[in-house]
Design an enzyme around this catalytic site. Structure first.
Site, mmCIF file in Angstrom:
data_model
loop_
_atom_site.group_PDB
_atom_site.id
_atom_site.type_symbol
_atom_site.label_atom_id
_atom_site.label_comp_id
_atom_site.label_asym_id
_atom_site.label_seq_id
_atom_site.Cartn_x
_atom_site.Cartn_y
_atom_site.Cartn_z
ATOM 1 N N ASP A 110 0.883 -1.164 0.000
ATOM 2 C CA ASP A 110 0.000 0.000 0.000
ATOM 3 C C ASP A 110 0.919 1.211 0.000
ATOM 4 O O ASP A 110 1.545 1.525 1.014
ATOM 5 C CB ASP A 110 -0.890 -0.033 1.258
ATOM 6 C CG ASP A 110 -1.675 1.265 1.476
ATOM 7 O OD1 ASP A 110 -1.622 2.152 0.602
ATOM 8 O OD2 ASP A 110 -2.338 1.378 2.526
ATOM 9 N N LYS A 142 2.703 11.628 -3.325
ATOM 10 C CA LYS A 142 1.771 10.841 -4.139
ATOM 11 C C LYS A 142 0.799 11.763 -4.887
ATOM 12 O O LYS A 142 0.314 11.431 -5.956
ATOM 13 C CB LYS A 142 0.993 9.880 -3.232
ATOM 14 C CG LYS A 142 0.094 8.912 -3.969
ATOM 15 C CD LYS A 142 -0.504 7.920 -2.991
ATOM 16 C CE LYS A 142 -1.522 7.009 -3.623
ATOM 17 N NZ LYS A 142 -2.059 6.058 -2.632
ATOM 18 N N GLU A 190 -7.210 0.657 -4.504
ATOM 19 C CA GLU A 190 -7.194 0.579 -3.036
ATOM 20 C C GLU A 190 -8.502 0.061 -2.433
ATOM 21 O O GLU A 190 -8.478 -0.840 -1.597
ATOM 22 C CB GLU A 190 -6.822 1.944 -2.449
ATOM 23 C CG GLU A 190 -5.336 2.236 -2.635
ATOM 24 C CD GLU A 190 -4.964 3.690 -2.465
ATOM 25 O OE1 GLU A 190 -5.816 4.486 -2.010
ATOM 26 O OE2 GLU A 190 -3.819 4.044 -2.785
ATOM 27 N N ASP A 249 -13.018 5.109 2.121
ATOM 28 C CA ASP A 249 -11.590 5.261 2.413
ATOM 29 C C ASP A 249 -11.204 6.728 2.462
ATOM 30 O O ASP A 249 -11.145 7.404 1.433
ATOM 31 C CB ASP A 249 -10.772 4.523 1.330
ATOM 32 C CG ASP A 249 -9.264 4.603 1.581
ATOM 33 O OD1 ASP A 249 -8.837 5.369 2.467
ATOM 34 O OD2 ASP A 249 -8.512 3.911 0.873
#
Ligand code: ADP
Ligand code: MG
Length: 567
Positions: free
Chosen positions: A9, A70, A147, A170
């Site tokens: 992850d 990211k 994800e 999420d």
């Protein structure tokens, strides 16, 4: 022999690595014994620090430290790391390399094949950048997994025979993702996915930081970068504290002035109300796309550290009339699921009955012209060939004809997005196909787009009269790096000296002492400095037992101070 594929992850805030063994996924801890490695990189003289120490250097050495990169994946943006300027892929590669080294130490085996998770709405450039980052870290990404899908896999495995419809919610550091899935006898089907790429836990910290700045009568925009960074750090700590208590006292120094404040949970929630409201849009879109209703939903699964905020729990309870499921630690679910996906790729026998289907998070199509009422041709319209939320793998074909007499070239410009005009979508690639000269509309081509479960796209056009073909695998797009560039960057990154693993606990502690020195004032400051002198002294003597004892004692004192300044 290399270890079988392993799950990663690669988060905005934290990254984790997990293996699948004996029918279950398991997290691997880093050199500090923690499964979470902050996705932060810092340059300490000529050595690279990755993880906790790097994160702690963010307020003290902002120019030498990079985090949250990211968010820049798939762009040409570079971030400063001391005198060096690195792309998001390169910084991510350093994080991946660290995860790889730590995992190899834990497993006693080398790792090459990995499954890496990416946000569902990551576009081609961002997916490609993630693959490049793996290559630069000496890893082979056998598959990317979305994800929320990964999280669903981790949950689905727990309750394999069940039948349920669930929503994965999420909320990470920088992003929000929602996915509706159906689970039936081991078959997991993604119905729809949606999200907001610019909404995450950090925005909640920032909203609180700005609220505090206002409370101190020093508007956020007037603060210098150091003060902003420091206030963000304090706000981040407060955010966690206010999840378990109703109010918390803090001491903040802004522009040389010290403020003693009591921050209540209500104050925090008021500052964040607009953010909570924004969470509703992707949820609505997701249900709209999935053709499902909130009434048939069996459970809402919480993923991502920011779901720990009570206001998120309350919003979900209000919206769905049920309490969220956090039976798997929200920080761990994605990595565990990536390991399950890795085992699926490796065809682990323990998963014979598990099947996963994905959907395309975006529409993919080409640019076309359209004849206006007066006969003129206007270019730049988007013609989707694969609609968003189509189950993957998908392969769809559509026919397009020439628009003018004697046209001998058909341009295929591939785009991804949902806007009617291609200029508002993301350009993925382009190629031309030649066709015989003829009157407008006589000649044409079939364009086939193939979309695989990793989200990679293949486009092919065939002339209807000659059978001539042309195509691209969407790979080398504008912002992506070529294979040669990746190789050269891999070499360049290998020259970066990593901080020695055995030294890591000490380095992390030193970084923490220095951060606290910066945050503290008065007597605390003097004490923190004393700890620094003491620790440097013990380190100089190089006795491992003494060093470990000092580390333990100093950590205890730091915990007490940190408690006061919230972190
Ligand atoms: P990512 O997937 O982006 O790496 P994570 O899932 O690790 O992110 O979540 C990180 C975010 O969660 C950060 O914004 C962090 O501040 C927040 N967070 C972690 N723990 C808590 C907590 N106890 N309360 C509130 N926010 C938290
Ligand atoms: Mg995450």
């Amino acid at each position: 022999m290399d270890h079988p594929p392993i799950g990663i992850d690669l988060g905005t805030t934290n990254s984790l690595i997990a293996v699948f063994e004996d029918g279950a996924p398991r997290l691997l801890a880093n050199a500090l014994g923690n499964p979470l490695t902050p996705s932060a990189v810092s340059m300490d003289n000529d050595k690279v620090l990755v993880g906790e120490a790097a994160r702690d250097r963010l307020p003290t050495h902002p120019r030498e430290t990079a985090a949250a990169f990211k968010r820049s994946m798939g762009t040409n943006k570079t971030l400063g790391l001391g005198r060096k300027k690195l792309r998001a892929e390169e910084l991510s590669a350093l994080v991946l390399r660290k995860l790889k080294e730590d995992a190899e130490a834990a497993l006693g085996q080398s790792i090459r094949d990995v499954v890496v998770s990416v946000p569902a709405y990551f576009n081609q450039s961002q997916r490609q950048a993630t693959m490049s980052a793996c290559a630069m870290a000496g890893l082979n990404p056998v598959r990317l997994v979305n994800e929320p899908t990964a999280a669903a896999l981790a949950y689905g495995l727990q309750d394999r025979d069940g039948e349920s419809q669930f929503l994965v919610f999420d909320l990470g550091g920088g992003t929000f993702d929602v996915t509706v899935l159906e689970h039936f006898d081991g078959v997991m089907e993604v119905k729809a996915s949606s999200g907001d790429a610019f909404l995450g836990g950090e925005d909640f910290s920032e909203a609180l930081a700005k609220g505090i700045a206002d409370k101190c009568d020093t508007p956020w925009s007037k603060l210098n970068t150091d003060d902003q960074n420091q206030l963000r750090f304090v706000a981040d700590g407060l955010k966690r504290r206010l999840g378990v208590s109703d109010s918390h006292d803090v001491t903040i120094r802004l522009g040389g002035e010290t403020h003693n404040l009591t921050i209540t949970r209500t104050f925090f929630e008021t500052a964040c109300a607009p953010l909570v409201k924004r969470l509703l849009h992707p949820i609505e879109r997701c249900f709209y796309d999935s053709n499902e209703s909130t009434e048939t939903l069996d459970r809402v699964v919480f993923v991502g550290g920011a779901t720990r905020m009570p206001m998120i729990r309350q919003m979900v309870a209000r919206q769905f009339k049920m309490l969220p499921d956090m039976s798997i630690d929200p920080d761990h679910a994605v990595a565990l699921g990536a390991a399950v996906q890795a085992a699926l790729v490796a065809e682990d026998r323990a998963l014979d009955d598990v099947v996963m289907t994905e959907v395309s998070p975006f529409s993919v199509g080409i640019a076309t012209g359209s004849q206006l009422r007066d006969g003129a041709v206007m270019e730049g319209f988007f013609s989707p060939i694969i609609e968003r939320n189509t189950p993957l793998p998908a392969s769809r074909e559509q026919y397009f004809s020439t628009m003018s007499d004697n046209q001998v070239l058909l341009g295929v410009d591939v785009y991804q997005g949902e806007a009617p005009m291609v200029s508002d979508n993301i350009h993925l690639g382009r190629f031309d196909l030649s066709v015989p000269r003829a009157k407008a509309g006589v000649e044409g081509m079939s364009v086939r787009i193939t979309y695989d479960p990793s989200g990679l796209i293949d486009v092919e056009a065939v002339s209807s009269s000659t059978g001539r073909k042309a195509g691209v695998v969407i790979k080398d797009n504008v912002v992506g790096l070529s294979d040669a560039e990746i190789k050269s960057k891999l070499k360049a990154l290998q020259k970066f000296k990593m901080h020695p693993r055995e030294d890591e606990e000490n380095t992390a502690l030193l970084a923490r002492i220095k951060r606290l020195y910066e945050m503290a004032s008065g007597a605390d400051r003097t004490m923190v400095q004393g700890l620094l002198v003491e620790f440097e002294g013990v380190l100089a003597k190089q006795d491992p037992t003494d060093i470990a004892t000092a580390r333990g004692e100093i950590t205890e004192v730091l915990n007490r101070i940190d408690d006061y300044y919230v972190s």
